[in-house]
Motif scaffolding. Structure first.
Motif, PDB file in Angstrom:
ATOM      1  N   LEU A  61       0.824  -1.205   0.000  1.00 18.31           N
ATOM      2  CA  LEU A  61       0.000   0.000   0.000  1.00 18.31           C
ATOM      3  C   LEU A  61       0.859   1.256   0.000  1.00 18.31           C
ATOM      4  CD1 LEU A  61      -2.286  -1.683   2.550  1.00 18.31           C
ATOM      5  CD2 LEU A  61      -3.294  -0.570   0.569  1.00 18.31           C
ATOM      6  N   ALA A  62       2.090   1.131  -0.452  1.00 12.12           N
ATOM      7  CA  ALA A  62       3.001   2.283  -0.464  1.00 12.12           C
ATOM      8  C   ALA A  62       2.398   3.422  -1.280  1.00 12.12           C
ATOM      9  CB  ALA A  62       4.348   1.874  -1.053  1.00 12.12           C
ATOM     10  N   ARG A  63       2.415   4.610  -0.694  1.00 14.68           N
ATOM     11  CA  ARG A  63       1.950   5.846  -1.328  1.00 14.68           C
ATOM     12  C   ARG A  63       0.454   5.843  -1.645  1.00 14.68           C
ATOM     13  NH1 ARG A  63       6.206   3.838  -3.337  1.00 14.68           N
ATOM     14  NH2 ARG A  63       5.105   3.026  -5.158  1.00 14.68           N
ATOM     15  N   ALA A  64      -0.268   4.853  -1.192  1.00 17.79           N
ATOM     16  CA  ALA A  64      -1.718   4.828  -1.413  1.00 17.79           C
ATOM     17  C   ALA A  64      -2.395   5.874  -0.527  1.00 17.79           C
ATOM     18  CB  ALA A  64      -2.283   3.446  -1.109  1.00 17.79           C
ATOM     19  N   ASP A  65      -3.547   6.359  -0.957  1.00 18.28           N
ATOM     20  CA  ASP A  65      -4.325   7.321  -0.182  1.00 18.28           C
ATOM     21  C   ASP A  65      -5.502   6.601   0.458  1.00 18.28           C
ATOM     22  OD1 ASP A  65      -5.712   9.399   0.926  1.00 18.28           O
ATOM     23  OD2 ASP A  65      -5.988  10.525  -0.942  1.00 18.28           O
ATOM     24  N   LEU A  66      -5.400   6.370   1.778  1.00 24.00           N
ATOM     25  CA  LEU A  66      -6.475   5.719   2.519  1.00 24.00           C
ATOM     26  C   LEU A  66      -7.138   6.698   3.491  1.00 24.00           C
ATOM     27  CD1 LEU A  66      -3.958   3.311   2.377  1.00 24.00           C
ATOM     28  CD2 LEU A  66      -5.964   1.998   3.037  1.00 24.00           C
ATOM     29  N   SER A  67      -7.003   7.976   3.233  1.00 23.09           N
ATOM     30  CA  SER A  67      -7.554   8.960   4.152  1.00 23.09           C
ATOM     31  C   SER A  67      -9.064   8.782   4.309  1.00 23.09           C
ATOM     32  CB  SER A  67      -7.246  10.376   3.666  1.00 23.09           C
ATOM     33  OG  SER A  67      -7.685  10.572   2.339  1.00 23.09           O
ATOM     34  N   ALA A  68      -9.510   8.907   5.567  1.00 21.21           N
ATOM     35  CA  ALA A  68     -10.933   8.797   5.914  1.00 21.21           C
ATOM     36  C   ALA A  68     -11.531   7.429   5.588  1.00 21.21           C
ATOM     37  CB  ALA A  68     -11.749   9.894   5.232  1.00 21.21           C
ATOM     38  N   SER A  69     -10.691   6.421   5.417  1.00 22.55           N
ATOM     39  CA  SER A  69     -11.193   5.063   5.183  1.00 22.55           C
ATOM     40  C   SER A  69     -11.495   4.374   6.509  1.00 22.55           C
ATOM     41  CB  SER A  69     -10.162   4.236   4.404  1.00 22.55           C
ATOM     42  OG  SER A  69     -10.030   4.710   3.087  1.00 22.55           O
ATOM     43  N   ASP A  70     -12.323   3.345   6.462  1.00 21.83           N
ATOM     44  CA  ASP A  70     -12.672   2.576   7.653  1.00 21.83           C
ATOM     45  C   ASP A  70     -12.082   1.177   7.517  1.00 21.83           C
ATOM     46  OD1 ASP A  70     -13.728   1.321   9.854  1.00 21.83           O
ATOM     47  OD2 ASP A  70     -15.819   1.809   9.417  1.00 21.83           O
ATOM     48  N   ALA A  71     -11.014   0.911   8.286  1.00 23.95           N
ATOM     49  CA  ALA A  71     -10.363  -0.399   8.273  1.00 23.95           C
ATOM     50  C   ALA A  71     -10.469  -1.057   9.641  1.00 23.95           C
ATOM     51  CB  ALA A  71      -8.907  -0.249   7.850  1.00 23.95           C
ATOM     52  N   THR A  72     -11.565  -0.788  10.324  1.00 30.01           N
ATOM     53  CA  THR A  72     -11.785  -1.362  11.649  1.00 30.01           C
ATOM     54  C   THR A  72     -11.689  -2.883  11.604  1.00 30.01           C
ATOM     55  OG1 THR A  72     -13.244   0.473  12.266  1.00 30.01           O
ATOM     56  CG2 THR A  72     -13.417  -1.546  13.564  1.00 30.01           C
ATOM     57  N   GLY A  73     -10.858  -3.437  12.485  1.00 31.00           N
ATOM     58  CA  GLY A  73     -10.727  -4.887  12.567  1.00 31.00           C
ATOM     59  C   GLY A  73     -10.011  -5.519  11.399  1.00 31.00           C
ATOM     60  N   GLY A  74      -9.423  -4.702  10.537  1.00 27.33           N
ATOM     61  CA  GLY A  74      -8.717  -5.243   9.376  1.00 27.33           C
ATOM     62  C   GLY A  74      -7.405  -5.908   9.766  1.00 27.33           C
ATOM     63  N   ARG A  75      -6.922  -6.792   8.899  1.00 31.65           N
ATOM     64  CA  ARG A  75      -5.662  -7.497   9.154  1.00 31.65           C
ATOM     65  C   ARG A  75      -4.622  -7.004   8.145  1.00 31.65           C
ATOM     66  NH1 ARG A  75      -9.777 -10.831   9.902  1.00 31.65           N
ATOM     67  NH2 ARG A  75      -9.758 -11.900   7.885  1.00 31.65           N
ATOM     68  N   PHE A  76      -3.624  -6.301   8.697  1.00 28.61           N
ATOM     69  CA  PHE A  76      -2.594  -5.673   7.864  1.00 28.61           C
ATOM     70  C   PHE A  76      -1.196  -6.085   8.315  1.00 28.61           C
ATOM     71  CE2 PHE A  76      -6.277  -2.864   7.725  1.00 28.61           C
ATOM     72  CZ  PHE A  76      -6.386  -2.544   6.384  1.00 28.61           C
ATOM     73  N   ALA A  77      -1.053  -7.233   8.937  1.00 29.84           N
ATOM     74  CA  ALA A  77       0.267  -7.675   9.395  1.00 29.84           C
ATOM     75  C   ALA A  77       1.250  -7.690   8.223  1.00 29.84           C
ATOM     76  CB  ALA A  77       0.178  -9.056  10.026  1.00 29.84           C
ATOM     77  N   GLU A  78       2.417  -7.089   8.442  1.00 28.56           N
ATOM     78  CA  GLU A  78       3.501  -7.058   7.458  1.00 28.56           C
ATOM     79  C   GLU A  78       3.126  -6.308   6.173  1.00 28.56           C
ATOM     80  OE1 GLU A  78       4.871 -11.058   6.934  1.00 28.56           O
ATOM     81  OE2 GLU A  78       5.630 -11.200   8.982  1.00 28.56           O
ATOM     82  N   ALA A  79       2.073  -5.519   6.209  1.00 28.59           N
ATOM     83  CA  ALA A  79       1.716  -4.707   5.046  1.00 28.59           C
ATOM     84  C   ALA A  79       2.672  -3.524   4.921  1.00 28.59           C
ATOM     85  CB  ALA A  79       0.275  -4.211   5.153  1.00 28.59           C
ATOM     86  N   ASP A  80       2.833  -3.021   3.710  1.00 30.80           N
ATOM     87  CA  ASP A  80       3.745  -1.907   3.449  1.00 30.80           C
ATOM     88  C   ASP A  80       2.944  -0.638   3.167  1.00 30.80           C
ATOM     89  OD1 ASP A  80       5.805  -0.225   2.812  1.00 30.80           O
ATOM     90  OD2 ASP A  80       6.296  -1.175   0.902  1.00 30.80           O
ATOM     91  N   PHE A  81       2.983   0.309   4.137  1.00 27.17           N
ATOM     92  CA  PHE A  81       2.297   1.596   4.003  1.00 27.17           C
ATOM     93  C   PHE A  81       3.294   2.738   3.812  1.00 27.17           C
ATOM     94  CE2 PHE A  81      -0.728  -0.927   6.517  1.00 27.17           C
ATOM     95  CZ  PHE A  81      -1.956  -0.596   5.966  1.00 27.17           C
ATOM     96  N   GLU A  82       4.497   2.442   3.364  1.00 31.46           N
ATOM     97  CA  GLU A  82       5.513   3.494   3.288  1.00 31.46           C
ATOM     98  C   GLU A  82       5.030   4.659   2.421  1.00 31.46           C
ATOM     99  OE1 GLU A  82      10.240   4.214   2.267  1.00 31.46           O
ATOM    100  OE2 GLU A  82       9.427   2.174   2.344  1.00 31.46           O
ATOM    101  N   GLY A  83       5.068   5.856   3.022  1.00 35.34           N
ATOM    102  CA  GLY A  83       4.662   7.056   2.303  1.00 35.34           C
ATOM    103  C   GLY A  83       3.172   7.159   2.044  1.00 35.34           C
ATOM    104  N   ALA A  84       2.371   6.292   2.655  1.00 37.34           N
ATOM    105  CA  ALA A  84       0.919   6.304   2.427  1.00 37.34           C
ATOM    106  C   ALA A  84       0.244   7.415   3.242  1.00 37.34           C
ATOM    107  CB  ALA A  84       0.311   4.955   2.791  1.00 37.34           C
ATOM    108  N   THR A  85      -0.943   7.807   2.812  1.00 34.78           N
ATOM    109  CA  THR A  85      -1.745   8.799   3.528  1.00 34.78           C
ATOM    110  C   THR A  85      -2.909   8.092   4.202  1.00 34.78           C
ATOM    111  OG1 THR A  85      -1.193  10.531   1.922  1.00 34.78           O
ATOM    112  CG2 THR A  85      -3.118  10.894   3.319  1.00 34.78           C
ATOM    113  N   LEU A  86      -2.912   8.165   5.548  1.00 37.98           N
ATOM    114  CA  LEU A  86      -3.983   7.545   6.337  1.00 37.98           C
ATOM    115  C   LEU A  86      -4.589   8.579   7.276  1.00 37.98           C
ATOM    116  CD1 LEU A  86      -1.360   5.212   6.309  1.00 37.98           C
ATOM    117  CD2 LEU A  86      -3.383   3.840   6.797  1.00 37.98           C
ATOM    118  N   GLU A  87      -4.722   9.791   6.790  1.00 40.81           N
ATOM    119  CA  GLU A  87      -5.236  10.876   7.615  1.00 40.81           C
ATOM    120  C   GLU A  87      -6.708  10.637   7.952  1.00 40.81           C
ATOM    121  OE1 GLU A  87      -4.973  15.758   7.721  1.00 40.81           O
ATOM    122  OE2 GLU A  87      -4.045  14.603   6.089  1.00 40.81           O
ATOM    123  N   GLY A  88      -6.992  10.561   9.257  1.00 41.65           N
ATOM    124  CA  GLY A  88      -8.362  10.329   9.700  1.00 41.65           C
ATOM    125  C   GLY A  88      -8.868   8.911   9.480  1.00 41.65           C
TER     126      GLY A  88
END
Length: 207
Positions: A100-127
């Motif tokens: 998920l590098a550089r992906a825009d996940l702002s204002a997304s709902d990932a409640t209870g999601g499983r992201f073990a070892e996921a790559d969010f480098e440089g991603a936007t997860l604002e809110g």
């Protein structure tokens, strides 16, 4: 020619066209994983039964285009880097090892999601809502997590080097062994968060 009195043998049935079968299954509401399994059986290729990362990327893009939710999906290992996923719902989805590098996940709902070892480098997860999410060993290097809600999330061994968590909510978040080097926690809430064995070099906080 067959002997006199014997019926002409019927020609063999033509093999079904995999693409036509896939289209029919999708029209009937079958999921991509089910379609992939049927195609694998038709082609005699067991390894094709599991969608490849590019298949999952296209699946996500098509569901977003349709306005469908992304809840409860198996997206393990999917390459979703650089995609606009803002405002999407990934509740209880499995994105273990996803890119998920550089992906825009702002204002997304990932409640209870499983992201073990996921790559969010440089991603936007604002809110972004990440309550009770599994973030163990995930990479958030230089990620924007301003105002994100990670209450009750588990991020053991996660990397948050240079991450911006200004105003984030991390109540009871497990950050055991996490690398928080140079991360910003200005105005963030860390009530009862577990920071045992975490690396806190040059970490900034304050109101």
């Amino acid at each position: 020619a067959p002997p006199a009195g014997e019926a002409e043998p019927e020609p063999p049935m033509p093999a079904p066209d995999p693409e036509e079968v896939a289209a029919t299954l999708r029209e009937g509401g079958a999921g991509e994983e089910d379609v992939a399994e049927v195609l694998a059986a038709l082609r005699g290729d067991e390894e094709a039964a599991e969608p490849s990362p590019i298949d999952l990327r296209e699946l996500v893009k098509s569901r977003i285009a349709e306005g469908s939710l992304l809840d409860g999906l198996d997206l393990r290992g999917a390459d979703l880097s650089d995609l606009d996923l803002s405002g999407q719902s990934f509740v209880d989805s499995d994105l273990t090892g996803a890119k998920l590098a550089r992906a825009d996940l702002s204002a997304s709902d990932a409640t209870g999601g499983r992201f073990a070892e996921a790559d969010f480098e440089g991603a936007t997860l604002e809110g972004t809502l990440l309550c009770r999410a599994d973030l163990d060993r995930a990479n958030f290097t230089r990620a924007n997590l301003r105002g994100a809600i990670l209450d009750g999330a588990e991020a053991r061994g996660a990397t948050l080097r240079d991450a911006d968590l200004e105003g984030a909510m991390l109540a009871e978040t497990v950050l055991e062994g996490a690398d928080l080097t140079n991360a910003s926690f200005a105005k963030a809430s860390l009530a009862e968060a577990d920071l045992s064995n975490a690396t806190l070099d040059r970490t900034t906080s304050g109101r």
